[in-house]
Design a protein around this motif. Structure first.
Motif, mmCIF file in Angstrom:
data_model
loop_
_atom_site.group_PDB
_atom_site.id
_atom_site.type_symbol
_atom_site.label_atom_id
_atom_site.label_comp_id
_atom_site.label_asym_id
_atom_site.label_seq_id
_atom_site.Cartn_x
_atom_site.Cartn_y
_atom_site.Cartn_z
ATOM 1 N N THR A 105 -1.302 -6.257 13.080
ATOM 2 C CA THR A 105 -2.722 -5.926 13.097
ATOM 3 C C THR A 105 -3.249 -5.786 14.520
ATOM 4 O OG1 THR A 105 -3.088 -7.014 10.976
ATOM 5 C CG2 THR A 105 -5.015 -6.703 12.373
ATOM 6 N N GLN A 152 7.955 -0.159 6.741
ATOM 7 C CA GLN A 152 7.703 -1.577 6.539
ATOM 8 C C GLN A 152 8.975 -2.234 6.008
ATOM 9 O OE1 GLN A 152 4.336 -2.023 3.950
ATOM 10 N NE2 GLN A 152 2.877 -1.280 5.460
ATOM 11 N N THR A 186 9.739 -4.391 2.196
ATOM 12 C CA THR A 186 9.463 -3.663 0.971
ATOM 13 C C THR A 186 10.803 -3.293 0.347
ATOM 14 O OG1 THR A 186 9.364 -1.561 2.181
ATOM 15 C CG2 THR A 186 7.284 -2.718 1.826
ATOM 16 N N ASP A 243 3.229 -5.036 4.202
ATOM 17 C CA ASP A 243 2.214 -5.038 5.265
ATOM 18 C C ASP A 243 2.280 -6.244 6.189
ATOM 19 O OD1 ASP A 243 0.935 -2.612 4.388
ATOM 20 O OD2 ASP A 243 -0.051 -3.767 2.817
ATOM 21 N N THR A 244 3.147 -7.217 5.887
ATOM 22 C CA THR A 244 3.230 -8.382 6.767
ATOM 23 C C THR A 244 4.137 -8.126 7.965
ATOM 24 O OG1 THR A 244 4.996 -9.333 5.411
ATOM 25 C CG2 THR A 244 2.744 -10.009 4.914
ATOM 26 N N ALA A 267 6.205 -4.695 10.277
ATOM 27 C CA ALA A 267 6.294 -3.244 10.462
ATOM 28 C C ALA A 267 7.182 -2.925 11.648
ATOM 29 C CB ALA A 267 4.906 -2.634 10.670
ATOM 30 N N GLU A 318 3.019 -10.188 11.368
ATOM 31 C CA GLU A 318 1.637 -10.592 11.552
ATOM 32 C C GLU A 318 1.536 -11.888 12.373
ATOM 33 O OE1 GLU A 318 -0.628 -8.675 11.336
ATOM 34 O OE2 GLU A 318 -1.373 -8.268 9.316
ATOM 35 N N THR A 374 3.302 3.239 12.362
ATOM 36 C CA THR A 374 4.321 2.525 11.597
ATOM 37 C C THR A 374 5.382 3.497 11.109
ATOM 38 O OG1 THR A 374 2.783 0.807 10.874
ATOM 39 C CG2 THR A 374 4.761 1.133 9.541
ATOM 40 N N HIS A 376 -2.673 -9.600 7.143
ATOM 41 C CA HIS A 376 -1.933 -9.594 5.889
ATOM 42 C C HIS A 376 -1.067 -10.854 5.852
ATOM 43 C CE1 HIS A 376 -2.795 -5.283 6.665
ATOM 44 N NE2 HIS A 376 -3.042 -5.273 5.372
#
Length: 353
Positions: free
Chosen positions: A230, A243, A246, A150-151, A153, A226, A240, A314
């Motif tokens: 966001t 990510q 990941t 989530d940091t 995308a 980030e 998105t 995030h």
């Protein structure tokens, strides 16, 4: 992951029209202190300071006034924690934090002696070390950040037909710079999806300009970190695709603090040790719920993140040790994607604390 920064149109959001120029101004407000490359620097936590290292002749630092060059980002939140809460002061250090527009600018400041310490992403540090060919030696004095889901995308317009990593083949994808965690993250994600990343039409664009160009159709997708993930979701409802941080890249080291061996680590070892202790204290606190809130507030105070965005950001993880095995993943990834010509052992760069 350091650690990563940089049309008159109309964008529909929530039923109201928002001009691309206004949207770009919003993005620029978040990054008024940084204009190129990656994202690229929080505040206090408990409000106290540990004075256990004061008063001893053995703990007296060789150089009390130090400069730290950074790229303002979520990665360096604990640095502001240490400064605001007096952790540097408790170690006998008077710290000045200097913002730089890019990782290479930070490296130049450290090598040239304009800064005693600097934050940059590990790909930048590795490439600078290779370029120096032993003439200049950078030492990693503290780890700063590691990747979490989530940091980052890879995003597209809300109405885009692109839905998967495979759909990005041959498309125009924006990253802040090549040879960074940005393009490597995109390529790694596409490779995992068995897509041909060699067909990508890369566009190097600052984060502040990515969303307007995405909305206008000048680019098909963009790599955001980030707080821009966001912000883009809140302001434009982007979708998105995947990510990057990941799977194979989950937990990979992003960025760290460096110093010149010739100008700092050899001649000011007690100063370096004091810096390491202050950073470690702040990193430990950043792992707590109160510490996470403090780091988010720090982004409001120091990086022009809007107060309504900060609570939902995030954050990366903030390691308290500099693990050679974890950091080695970065040059190995650089080699995989032919960013560097040969295997690079990062362990000799690390100055343990």
């Amino acid at each position: 992951m350091p650690h990563l920064v940089r049309s008159e149109m109309m964008v529909r959001h929530g039923g109201s029209a928002v001009s691309g120029r206004r949207l770009r101004r919003l993005f620029l407000a978040v990054t008024s202190t940084v204009t190129v490359l990656t994202l690229t620097s929080g505040c206090g936590l408990l409000g106290g300071s540990d004075s256990s290292n004061q008063g001893s002749a053995d703990s007296k630092v060789e150089k009390s006034k130090i400069k730290i060059a950074i790229i303002p980002s979520t990665d360096v939140g604990p640095l502001w924690v240490a400064k605001k809460n007096g952790y540097f002061t408790a170690e006998g250090l008077d710290v000045e934090i200097v913002n730089k527009p890019s990782g290479p600018d930070v490296v130049s400041a450290v090598i040239g002696g304009d800064a005693d310490f600097g934050f940059a992403t590990y790909p930048v540090m590795v490439q600078a070390q290779l370029k120096g060919k032993g003439q200049t030696n950078l030492k990693i004095v503290a780890d700063a950040s590691a990747a979490k889901p989530d940091t980052t995308a890879v995003v597209v317009r809300k109405d885009s037909p692109l839905k998967s990593a495979a759909d990005l083949q041959g498309k125009k994808i924006a990253v802040t710079a090549r040879g960074t965690m940005a393009d490597m993250g995109v390529m790694a994600g596409m490779r995992a999806a068995k897509a041909d990343y060699s067909t990508i039409d890369w566009k190097q664009i600052g984060f502040a300009d990515m969303l307007p160009k995405l909305q206008s159709g000048e680019i098909d997708a963009a790599f955001f970190a980030e707080p821009f993930v966001t912000i883009a979701q809140a302001q434009a409802g982007v979708s998105t695709v995947f990510q990057p941080m990941t799977g194979p890249l989950d937990g990979i080291a992003l960025g760290g603090y460096m110093a010149s061996e010739e100008k700092t680590t050899k001649v000011h070892p007690k100063t370096v040790a004091a810096f390491q202790r202050a950073i470690k204290k702040a990193q430990e606190e950043a792992a707590t719920p109160a510490g996470e809130n403090a780091v988010k507030q720090a982004l409001v105070d120091n990086a022009n993140v809007k107060p309504d965005i900060a609570p939902v950001l995030h954050l990366p993880s903030y390691p308290v040790t500099t693990d050679p095995t974890r950091l080695q993943r970065v040059p190995d990834l650089l080699l995989e994607f032919n960013v560097i010509p040969q295997r690079f052992d990062i362990k000799p760069m690390i100055l343990t604390n």
